[in-house]
Design an enzyme around this catalytic site. Sequence first.
Site, PDB file in Angstrom:
ATOM      1  N   GLU A 146      -2.446  22.305   9.721  1.00  0.00           N
ATOM      2  CA  GLU A 146      -3.186  21.218   9.089  1.00  0.00           C
ATOM      3  C   GLU A 146      -4.223  21.756   8.111  1.00  0.00           C
ATOM      4  O   GLU A 146      -4.607  22.925   8.166  1.00  0.00           O
ATOM      5  CB  GLU A 146      -3.845  20.350  10.160  1.00  0.00           C
ATOM      6  CG  GLU A 146      -2.890  19.312  10.765  1.00  0.00           C
ATOM      7  CD  GLU A 146      -2.640  18.121   9.831  1.00  0.00           C
ATOM      8  OE1 GLU A 146      -3.080  18.148   8.669  1.00  0.00           O
ATOM      9  OE2 GLU A 146      -1.993  17.160  10.300  1.00  0.00           O
ATOM     10  N   GLU A 200      -2.343   1.482  -4.320  1.00  0.00           N
ATOM     11  CA  GLU A 200      -2.741   2.678  -5.073  1.00  0.00           C
ATOM     12  C   GLU A 200      -1.713   3.109  -6.125  1.00  0.00           C
ATOM     13  O   GLU A 200      -2.015   3.968  -6.952  1.00  0.00           O
ATOM     14  CB  GLU A 200      -3.043   3.841  -4.115  1.00  0.00           C
ATOM     15  CG  GLU A 200      -4.301   3.654  -3.272  1.00  0.00           C
ATOM     16  CD  GLU A 200      -4.047   2.948  -1.951  1.00  0.00           C
ATOM     17  OE1 GLU A 200      -2.921   2.443  -1.750  1.00  0.00           O
ATOM     18  OE2 GLU A 200      -4.984   2.884  -1.125  1.00  0.00           O
ATOM     19  N   ASP A 241       0.849  -1.185   0.000  1.00  0.00           N
ATOM     20  CA  ASP A 241       0.000   0.000   0.000  1.00  0.00           C
ATOM     21  C   ASP A 241       0.882   1.232   0.000  1.00  0.00           C
ATOM     22  O   ASP A 241       1.946   1.237   0.607  1.00  0.00           O
ATOM     23  CB  ASP A 241      -0.866   0.011   1.269  1.00  0.00           C
ATOM     24  CG  ASP A 241      -1.993   1.027   1.197  1.00  0.00           C
ATOM     25  OD1 ASP A 241      -3.120   0.618   0.858  1.00  0.00           O
ATOM     26  OD2 ASP A 241      -1.749   2.209   1.472  1.00  0.00           O
ATOM     27  N   ILE A 269       0.272   8.698   2.117  1.00  0.00           N
ATOM     28  CA  ILE A 269       1.050   9.830   2.634  1.00  0.00           C
ATOM     29  C   ILE A 269       0.721   9.994   4.120  1.00  0.00           C
ATOM     30  O   ILE A 269      -0.457  10.052   4.487  1.00  0.00           O
ATOM     31  CB  ILE A 269       0.701  11.121   1.861  1.00  0.00           C
ATOM     32  CG1 ILE A 269       1.037  10.955   0.377  1.00  0.00           C
ATOM     33  CG2 ILE A 269       1.441  12.319   2.459  1.00  0.00           C
ATOM     34  CD1 ILE A 269       0.551  12.094  -0.514  1.00  0.00           C
ATOM     35  N   HIS A 270       1.717  10.021   4.967  1.00  0.00           N
ATOM     36  CA  HIS A 270       1.538  10.280   6.394  1.00  0.00           C
ATOM     37  C   HIS A 270       2.425  11.454   6.796  1.00  0.00           C
ATOM     38  O   HIS A 270       3.469  11.682   6.163  1.00  0.00           O
ATOM     39  CB  HIS A 270       1.946   9.059   7.223  1.00  0.00           C
ATOM     40  CG  HIS A 270       1.037   7.881   7.037  1.00  0.00           C
ATOM     41  ND1 HIS A 270      -0.125   7.731   7.738  1.00  0.00           N
ATOM     42  CD2 HIS A 270       1.127   6.820   6.205  1.00  0.00           C
ATOM     43  CE1 HIS A 270      -0.723   6.610   7.364  1.00  0.00           C
ATOM     44  NE2 HIS A 270       0.005   6.034   6.430  1.00  0.00           N
ATOM     45  N   ARG A 271       2.046  12.138   7.878  1.00  0.00           N
ATOM     46  CA  ARG A 271       2.943  13.214   8.301  1.00  0.00           C
ATOM     47  C   ARG A 271       4.094  12.601   9.093  1.00  0.00           C
ATOM     48  O   ARG A 271       3.899  11.783   9.997  1.00  0.00           O
ATOM     49  CB  ARG A 271       2.201  14.314   9.045  1.00  0.00           C
ATOM     50  CG  ARG A 271       1.740  14.034  10.429  1.00  0.00           C
ATOM     51  CD  ARG A 271       1.169  15.319  11.067  1.00  0.00           C
ATOM     52  NE  ARG A 271       1.041  15.148  12.493  1.00  0.00           N
ATOM     53  CZ  ARG A 271      -0.126  15.116  13.164  1.00  0.00           C
ATOM     54  NH1 ARG A 271      -1.265  15.284  12.520  1.00  0.00           N
ATOM     55  NH2 ARG A 271      -0.137  14.942  14.452  1.00  0.00           N
TER      56      ARG A 271
HETATM   57 MN    MN Z   1      -4.783   1.910   0.742  1.00  0.00          MN
END
Ligand code: MN
Length: 469
Positions: A290, A234, A166, A169-171
């Site tokens: 944010e 994705e 998978d 995007i994470h911070r």
């Molecule tokens: Mn996913």
Amino acid sequence: MSEKIKVNDLRSAIKLLRNISEQIIETDVEVDPHGELSGVYRHIGAGGTVARPTKEGPAMIFKNVKGHPDAEVLIGLLASRKRVGYLLDCPPEELGKKIYHSVENPIPPVVTEKSAPCQEIIHRASDEDFDLYKLIPAPTNTLHDAGPYITLGMCYATHPDTGKSDVTIHRLCIQGKDELSIFFTPGARHIGAMAERAEELNEKLPISISIGVDPAIEIGSCFEPPTTPLGYDELAVAGALRGEPVELCRCLTVNERAIANAEYVIEGEVIPHVRVKEDKNSGTGFAMPEFPGYTGPASSDCWLIKVKAVTHRKNPIMQTCIGPSEEHVSMAGIPTEASIYGMIEKAMPGKLKNVYCSSAGGGKYMAVLQFCKKTASDEGRQRQAALLAFSAFSELKHIFIVDEDVDCFDMNDVLWAMNTRFQGDMDIVTIQGVRCHPLDPSNDPLYSSSIKDHGIACKTILTVQFLFI
Ligand code: MN
């Protein structure tokens, strides 16, 4: 444009934009990534550090970044729907539909054994001088922020049980010379589920973080379930958008793959049974600005990534974005439009003419459905479409339904319709007590006693249409 430029990485994307007026500006003036870079960009591009995310502007390349003589920093690449249209070769109003078709016809990534551009230069954590702060020109966007943030890292990992991968995007905040914190929205994201499963098995989760890639990957990676359920890679959406698979390379120090033509790749492992305070170095209580337009609180239980290596291209381009921005609207909103369009099109073909996840909702909180009513029996089906939209994307809070003649991309047009085709006592449907999004400050028991926990909201459908009679 004289020649058609094929976009398949960040450099070709920049090249394309240099041929179109007013899409990108570049500066040689020195800028400090600590609190200055985003302060300059707020006047050029998308909104600002904590201003409302409603301003479009060019992308900006800073070529002289203090402390990082070999690198450049790019911000705001996707901070305009029109620009996303150029980069994905699609009219801006058709982007949601085009990406929906890519989700339905995915082209999975492939592993290349060729030497990867992202591995031109290699730094291993075992090197004596290894220091993430010096290797990655990650901006600290405001002086209240927890630290330098990697905001556009394509995190790629593989489920310990299924072997399925998978991208999300994470911070990511730099916490030490070889440490990053990663924030997983509780119960929401797929790499979070992988890390939880690895923790149950007392295993580290290998992870790669690719920065500076084809914008098709950045848009594709923002899909969420149910459109892309756990097990849907994705990167296959980006493959479909380009008509050819994303090429992955093997990481050098962990058993994972990374995007071969990225500008930077960070290789590491998510450590089980360890949590870090996101602001442990700054002590400010804040994370970073944010997308809803407020500075977000620091998390007290981020997961920890131990970094094993940083690889990059020669003269790498660090890509970054700022939370409250049209860039976030593009990345969150266009996949959400695709998800809503897909769900409604399957249930009632031809009824949804278009959908827009507006800037005012950061691409997540608000959608405008342009719904066709052709017969009296279509009356009421527009509200069924709204219920499907809530199912397509769980963080959606407000839905406006407008007629075919109203431009769903023009909020002034939508509000004009509201003044002439809407009665507050009969055209509002409310659905109380549904979990929505924790970064909306009004989703809180202090706001209303009907809200039982922070993050729960009242979802609302506003039917802004002539009655079909
Ligand atoms: Mn996913």
